[in-house]
Design an enzyme around this catalytic site. Sequence first.
Site, PDB file in Angstrom:
ATOM      1  N   ALA A   1       0.832  -1.211   0.000  1.00 53.13           N
ATOM      2  CA  ALA A   1       0.000   0.000   0.000  1.00 53.13           C
ATOM      3  C   ALA A   1       0.864   1.257   0.000  1.00 53.13           C
ATOM      4  O   ALA A   1       1.342   1.711   1.049  1.00 53.13           O
ATOM      5  CB  ALA A   1      -0.913  -0.005   1.220  1.00 53.13           C
TER       6      ALA A   1
ATOM      7  N   PRO B   1      -5.288   8.410  -2.565  1.00 53.90           N
ATOM      8  CA  PRO B   1      -6.206   9.087  -3.495  1.00 53.90           C
ATOM      9  C   PRO B   1      -5.537  10.261  -4.214  1.00 53.90           C
ATOM     10  O   PRO B   1      -5.824  10.522  -5.381  1.00 53.90           O
ATOM     11  CB  PRO B   1      -7.344   9.550  -2.580  1.00 53.90           C
ATOM     12  CG  PRO B   1      -7.334   8.574  -1.446  1.00 53.90           C
ATOM     13  CD  PRO B   1      -5.894   8.197  -1.236  1.00 53.90           C
TER      14      PRO B   1
ATOM     15  N   THR C   1      -3.902  -3.865  -3.993  1.00 52.19           N
ATOM     16  CA  THR C   1      -4.256  -5.157  -4.611  1.00 52.19           C
ATOM     17  C   THR C   1      -4.004  -6.307  -3.640  1.00 52.19           C
ATOM     18  O   THR C   1      -3.014  -6.283  -2.899  1.00 52.19           O
ATOM     19  CB  THR C   1      -3.457  -5.341  -5.916  1.00 52.19           C
ATOM     20  OG1 THR C   1      -3.731  -4.212  -6.736  1.00 52.19           O
ATOM     21  CG2 THR C   1      -3.858  -6.600  -6.658  1.00 52.19           C
TER      22      THR C   1
ATOM     23  N   ARG D   1       8.306  -4.885 -11.879  1.00 54.19           N
ATOM     24  CA  ARG D   1       8.150  -4.561 -13.310  1.00 54.19           C
ATOM     25  C   ARG D   1       8.478  -5.749 -14.204  1.00 54.19           C
ATOM     26  O   ARG D   1       7.917  -5.898 -15.287  1.00 54.19           O
ATOM     27  CB  ARG D   1       9.048  -3.368 -13.670  1.00 54.19           C
ATOM     28  CG  ARG D   1       8.397  -2.071 -13.283  1.00 54.19           C
ATOM     29  CD  ARG D   1       9.319  -0.896 -13.233  1.00 54.19           C
ATOM     30  NE  ARG D   1       8.603   0.182 -12.564  1.00 54.19           N
ATOM     31  CZ  ARG D   1       9.157   1.224 -11.975  1.00 54.19           C
ATOM     32  NH1 ARG D   1      10.469   1.349 -11.971  1.00 54.19           N
ATOM     33  NH2 ARG D   1       8.411   2.129 -11.387  1.00 54.19           N
TER      34      ARG D   1
ATOM     35  N   ARG E   1     -12.039 -19.405 -39.660  1.00 56.08           N
ATOM     36  CA  ARG E   1     -13.080 -18.563 -40.253  1.00 56.08           C
ATOM     37  C   ARG E   1     -12.908 -18.495 -41.778  1.00 56.08           C
ATOM     38  O   ARG E   1     -11.835 -18.130 -42.280  1.00 56.08           O
ATOM     39  CB  ARG E   1     -12.967 -17.153 -39.646  1.00 56.08           C
ATOM     40  CG  ARG E   1     -13.948 -16.156 -40.198  1.00 56.08           C
ATOM     41  CD  ARG E   1     -15.337 -16.392 -39.661  1.00 56.08           C
ATOM     42  NE  ARG E   1     -16.270 -15.374 -40.120  1.00 56.08           N
ATOM     43  CZ  ARG E   1     -17.569 -15.407 -39.877  1.00 56.08           C
ATOM     44  NH1 ARG E   1     -18.081 -16.397 -39.156  1.00 56.08           N
ATOM     45  NH2 ARG E   1     -18.352 -14.456 -40.332  1.00 56.08           N
TER      46      ARG E   1
ATOM     47  N   GLY F   1     -13.307  -9.955 -36.214  1.00 59.66           N
ATOM     48  CA  GLY F   1     -14.545  -9.286 -36.623  1.00 59.66           C
ATOM     49  C   GLY F   1     -15.489  -9.121 -35.445  1.00 59.66           C
ATOM     50  O   GLY F   1     -15.057  -8.752 -34.350  1.00 59.66           O
TER      51      GLY F   1
ATOM     52  N   GLU G   1       2.524  -0.403 -11.068  1.00 61.09           N
ATOM     53  CA  GLU G   1       3.993  -0.519 -10.908  1.00 61.09           C
ATOM     54  C   GLU G   1       4.718   0.548 -11.725  1.00 61.09           C
ATOM     55  O   GLU G   1       5.782   0.296 -12.304  1.00 61.09           O
ATOM     56  CB  GLU G   1       4.475  -1.919 -11.290  1.00 61.09           C
ATOM     57  CG  GLU G   1       3.684  -2.979 -10.559  1.00 61.09           C
ATOM     58  CD  GLU G   1       4.503  -3.877  -9.693  1.00 61.09           C
ATOM     59  OE1 GLU G   1       5.698  -3.631  -9.513  1.00 61.09           O
ATOM     60  OE2 GLU G   1       3.912  -4.826  -9.155  1.00 61.09           O
TER      61      GLU G   1
END
Length: 403
Positions: free
Chosen positions: A133, A137, A167, A257, A282, A353, A377
Site C-alpha cells: 500500500a 487518493p 491489490t 516490473r 473462419r 470481426g 507498478e
Amino acid sequence: MVILEPSISDYHIQLKPEHQEIQALAREFARNEIAPIADSIDKEDQIPETIVRKMADLGFLGVPYPTEYGGVGSDYLSMALVIEELARISCAVSVIPVAHTLIAMPLFVYGSEEQKKKFLSPLAQGKKIGAHAMTEPAAGSDVAGIKTTARREDDGWVLNGTKTFCTNGDIADLFLVFARTSDIVDEEKKRHLGLSGFILERGMEGFTVGNPIGKMGIRGSKSVELVLEGVKVPHANLLGEEGKGFYMAMDCYDHGRIEVASQGIGVAQAALEAAAKYATQRIAFGKPIMEFQSPQFMLGEAASEIQAARLLTYQAASLRDQGKEFMPTACMAKMYATEVGERTALIAIKLSGSAGVATEYPMERYLRDIQVTKIYEGTNDIQRLTLGRLIYKEAQAAISNSR
Ligand SMILES: Cc1cc2nc3c(=O)[nH]c(=O)nc-3n(C[C@H](O)[C@H](O)[C@H](O)COP(=O)(O)OP(=O)(O)OC[C@H]3O[C@@H](n4cnc5c(N)ncnc54)[C@H](O)[C@@H]3O)c2cc1C
C-alpha cells in the site's frame, strides 16, 4: 547496464533445467485448473479461494526466496516464467503473486532476520497472503507526495491516512504500508526523503480494509481502499531504515516490473493464439481468412514483437539473478511488453470481426486486462521518463569525459 555503451555480457540469459520444469508446471496448472474458469473469473469478478491455495501449494507465491525462509529457492527468471504462464490463461490470477511480491521481496532484501522468520516465511510458503500500500487518493505516480503519517511513540508508531488500489487487500493477512515519518522538506529535490515502510497485520486496531474498487480489467483480482486511524504498529514492524522507504519502494517496483512485463507477454501470447486459431477456422470469400496477406502480415509482426518482448523480459530477470544492474531493462521490458500485449489484443479483435468484441470470446478481455498492466507498478509514461533521465545522465557523462 549502460544504455549508450551496451555490453555484450548484459545479453547472457542463463537457462537451466529448473526453468523448463517450473514453466511446464505453471503451464499445466494454468491449462488444467484456470482455463476452465478464466471466463467466469472475469464475468463474476471473483477468483475462487481454491486457486489461491493451489498456487501456494505449488510454490508460486515463494519462487525466488530461499528454502530456509519457506521459498522454492529458485530465481527471478523462474518467477517471470510462472507469471507469463498464468497470465496467458488469466491475467487476473497472475496478479495475486505479482502483488504478493511487493511485500515479500522487500522483506527478503531489507528485512531483519527476525522479520524474515516472522513475516517472509509464511508469505513464501503461501500460508499468508501479502499486499502493498503506497498509492493514495492524491498520490500515485508522485510517490513522494503521499500524506499518510507515522508518528513515533515510545512503544512504536502511530499511523494515520488513507490508501487506495491496494491489490490483494481483500484476502491479505500482511500489508506493507508506506507513510511519512518526517515532515515534507521544502526543497523539491528532497520530497522523497522521510518515507518509511511498515508491516501491518489485518485486524490491527484502527486498520480498516474497504470494499474492492470496480475495474474494467483483471476482474477477479481485487484492489481496495485502506483506512488507517491511529493504528499502533510496534517498532519491530518498521521495514528497512527509517526515512529510506522511497528507495526500498523503488527497488521493489524494479522487481515487480519484470513480473508485469511477464503479464504483458502472457496476454500477448494468448491474443496471438486466439487470433491465429480464429483466422484459420473462419472462412470468407471461400477460404480461411488466414490465407489473405494482411492477416499474415499482422500476425507475423505480432509474433516478432512478442518474441522481442519475451527476450527483453528474460534478460531483465537474468540480469537481476546475476546480481547486475537490471532497473533500466526492467523499465524497458514493462513498457514494451505491456504495449505489445495491447497491440496484439487489438489485432486479435480486428481479425475476429464481430467475435472480437463479443463477450463470449476472450479477445475483448485481453484488451481490458492489458490496459491495467500499463498503469500499475509505474505507468508506462513513468518508465519512459525514468529511461529518458538515465539516457540524459549518460549523455552528460559521455560529453564531460570526452572533454
Ligand atoms: C488495478 C490496479 C492495481 C493497483 N495496485 C496497487 C497496489 O497494490 N499498491 C499500490 O500502492 N498501488 C497500486 N496501484 C496504483 C498504481 O500504482 C497507480 O495507479 C499508478 O502509479 C498511477 O498513479 P495514479 O493512478 O494516481 O495516476 P497519476 O499519477 O495521477 O497519473 C495520471 C496520468 O498522468 C501521467 N503522469 C503522471 N505523472 C507524469 C509525469 N511526471 N510525466 C508524464 N506523465 C505523467 C500518468 O502516466 C497517467 O497517465 C494499482 C492501480 C491499479 C489500476
